[in-house]
Design an enzyme around this catalytic site. Sequence first.
Site, PDB file in Angstrom:
ATOM      1  N   TYR A 157       0.852  -1.204   0.000  1.00 17.33           N
ATOM      2  CA  TYR A 157       0.000   0.000   0.000  1.00 17.33           C
ATOM      3  C   TYR A 157       0.883   1.247   0.000  1.00 17.33           C
ATOM      4  CZ  TYR A 157      -3.235   3.692   1.257  1.00 17.33           C
ATOM      5  OH  TYR A 157      -3.949   4.862   1.257  1.00 17.33           O
ATOM      6  N   LYS A 161       1.394   4.458  -2.786  1.00 11.99           N
ATOM      7  CA  LYS A 161       1.241   5.886  -2.498  1.00 11.99           C
ATOM      8  C   LYS A 161       2.560   6.640  -2.730  1.00 11.99           C
ATOM      9  CE  LYS A 161      -3.171   6.015  -1.716  1.00 11.99           C
ATOM     10  NZ  LYS A 161      -4.070   6.792  -2.588  1.00 11.99           N
TER      11      LYS A 161
HETATM   12  P1  NDP Z   1     -13.403   4.679   0.886  1.00 13.55           P
HETATM   13  O1  NDP Z   1     -13.234   3.210   0.892  1.00 13.55           O
HETATM   14  O2  NDP Z   1     -14.380   5.288   1.839  1.00 13.55           O
HETATM   15  O3  NDP Z   1     -13.748   5.194  -0.584  1.00 13.55           O
HETATM   16  C1  NDP Z   1     -13.042   4.703  -1.696  1.00 13.55           C
HETATM   17  C2  NDP Z   1     -13.778   5.090  -2.966  1.00 13.55           C
HETATM   18  O4  NDP Z   1     -13.012   4.612  -4.087  1.00 13.55           O
HETATM   19  C3  NDP Z   1     -15.143   4.465  -3.058  1.00 13.55           C
HETATM   20  O5  NDP Z   1     -16.047   5.410  -3.589  1.00 13.55           O
HETATM   21  C4  NDP Z   1     -14.959   3.313  -4.038  1.00 13.55           C
HETATM   22  O6  NDP Z   1     -16.163   3.131  -4.768  1.00 13.55           O
HETATM   23  C5  NDP Z   1     -13.860   3.875  -4.938  1.00 13.55           C
HETATM   24  N1  NDP Z   1     -13.107   2.840  -5.633  1.00 13.55           N
HETATM   25  C6  NDP Z   1     -12.340   1.873  -5.081  1.00 13.55           C
HETATM   26  N2  NDP Z   1     -11.845   1.071  -6.046  1.00 13.55           N
HETATM   27  C7  NDP Z   1     -12.321   1.552  -7.224  1.00 13.55           C
HETATM   28  C8  NDP Z   1     -12.198   1.147  -8.577  1.00 13.55           C
HETATM   29  N3  NDP Z   1     -11.456   0.076  -8.918  1.00 13.55           N
HETATM   30  N4  NDP Z   1     -12.813   1.862  -9.539  1.00 13.55           N
HETATM   31  C9  NDP Z   1     -13.552   2.939  -9.218  1.00 13.55           C
HETATM   32  N5  NDP Z   1     -13.718   3.373  -7.958  1.00 13.55           N
HETATM   33  C10 NDP Z   1     -13.111   2.683  -6.972  1.00 13.55           C
HETATM   34  O7  NDP Z   1     -11.934   5.260   1.174  1.00 13.55           O
HETATM   35  P2  NDP Z   1     -11.356   6.745   1.305  1.00 13.55           P
HETATM   36  O8  NDP Z   1     -12.358   7.755   0.951  1.00 13.55           O
HETATM   37  O9  NDP Z   1     -10.683   6.821   2.602  1.00 13.55           O
HETATM   38  O10 NDP Z   1     -10.216   6.663   0.186  1.00 13.55           O
HETATM   39  C11 NDP Z   1     -10.126   7.556  -0.896  1.00 13.55           C
HETATM   40  C12 NDP Z   1      -8.657   7.764  -1.229  1.00 13.55           C
HETATM   41  O11 NDP Z   1      -8.013   8.331  -0.099  1.00 13.55           O
HETATM   42  C13 NDP Z   1      -7.890   6.479  -1.543  1.00 13.55           C
HETATM   43  O12 NDP Z   1      -7.025   6.754  -2.623  1.00 13.55           O
HETATM   44  C14 NDP Z   1      -7.099   6.210  -0.272  1.00 13.55           C
HETATM   45  O13 NDP Z   1      -5.931   5.486  -0.516  1.00 13.55           O
HETATM   46  C15 NDP Z   1      -6.815   7.633   0.158  1.00 13.55           C
HETATM   47  N6  NDP Z   1      -6.461   7.813   1.561  1.00 13.55           N
HETATM   48  C16 NDP Z   1      -7.299   7.407   2.563  1.00 13.55           C
HETATM   49  C17 NDP Z   1      -6.935   7.599   3.876  1.00 13.55           C
HETATM   50  C18 NDP Z   1      -7.760   7.125   5.024  1.00 13.55           C
HETATM   51  O14 NDP Z   1      -7.226   7.022   6.136  1.00 13.55           O
HETATM   52  N7  NDP Z   1      -9.038   6.842   4.840  1.00 13.55           N
HETATM   53  C19 NDP Z   1      -5.691   8.299   4.223  1.00 13.55           C
HETATM   54  C20 NDP Z   1      -4.890   8.656   3.093  1.00 13.55           C
HETATM   55  C21 NDP Z   1      -5.279   8.443   1.823  1.00 13.55           C
HETATM   56  P3  NDP Z   1     -16.757   1.733  -5.287  1.00 13.55           P
HETATM   57  O15 NDP Z   1     -16.441   0.715  -4.234  1.00 13.55           O
HETATM   58  O16 NDP Z   1     -18.218   2.024  -5.450  1.00 13.55           O
HETATM   59  O17 NDP Z   1     -16.062   1.490  -6.589  1.00 13.55           O
HETATM   60  C1  8X3 Z   2      -4.215   5.702   4.530  1.00 11.58           C
HETATM   61  C2  8X3 Z   2      -3.617   6.111   5.836  1.00 11.58           C
HETATM   62  O1  8X3 Z   2      -2.019   5.393   7.675  1.00 11.58           O
HETATM   63  O2  8X3 Z   2      -3.701   3.796   6.968  1.00 11.58           O
HETATM   64  O3  8X3 Z   2      -3.435   6.093   3.454  1.00 11.58           O
HETATM   65  O4  8X3 Z   2      -1.835   4.285   5.561  1.00 11.58           O
HETATM   66  S1  8X3 Z   2      -2.750   4.829   6.511  1.00 11.58           S
END
Ligand code: NDP
Ligand code: 8X3
Length: 257
Positions: A157, A161
Amino acid sequence: MGMLENKIIFITGATAGIGKACAFDFAHEGANLILCARRIQKLEILADQIKKDFGIKIYHFQLDVRDKFAVKETIDSLPDEWKEIDILVNNAGLARGFSKLDNGEIEDWEEMIDTNVKGLLYITRQVLPLMAARNQGHIINIGSVAGHEVYPNGNVYCATKFAVDALSKGIRLDMLDKKIKVTTIAPGLVETEFSEVRFTGDKERAKQVYKGFKPLVAADISKLVLFAATRPQHVNINEIVVTPTAQGSSTQVLRES
Ligand code: NDP
Ligand code: 8X3
């Protein structure tokens, strides 16, 4: 009058978490939205609600960003007026699993690499030429603190990133002469569906990740995406790194209860 009246914002992964919060915040500023994700029913309900609440236009479709043919076909067949994308928010992404590398599931690695790196590339490859032709645009990639600091069991992961960070920098250099802005938003712990996905539906384990401190919420991040998106043309926010106040590093979180 919103700050982004009549602009077109394309948000990937809009059915949950950060992407969904971005959809609301950009709609609030008067932008028209292109939204995609895999769960089409959720997307339809969301699009109806946002249209009703904000009176903006939405073009939405089911799309798995891992499917390069579908990505190309879908973006190629956008109606001309929707091809004038001002801002792309590359948000779709996930973590899957939490194991030492010698014990990792290859399928989990592939899912993360295919979504977070290749999916982001497929989308960007189709959208960038549209922006380049107009000598304007803004790519906002959702990176992570995991793109700066590797933590135990985070291996693949984190690697995805780190790749997002490198791609943001690469796109910025390559698109300099096209006046295209590139921003990375790099959050720490945000309470969304993220951990439920990582632990494949284990809600209890997911809850533990955010226990005993105040995590970020999706709206904290969407506000920063909006901030980056609304700077004057000569200002490019390269990156915003944001963590909960209780998070000192990927491995150090002050948990009080
Ligand atoms: P969620 O799981 O709440 O949302 C993820 C979204 O991405 C969903 O809408 C999902 O929709 C969509 N998604 C996943 N895979 C696909 C795919 N193959 N095609 C199209 N859509 C996809 O997670 P977050 O909102 O937390 O994550 C959003 C971003 O933020 C990610 O890139 C994550 O790595 C990043 N992030 C998150 C952090 C956290 O702590 N939550 C911290 C740092 C970064 P569906 O399943 O309907 O396709
Ligand atoms: C998501 C935040 O700390 O779980 O990118 O990697 S962490």
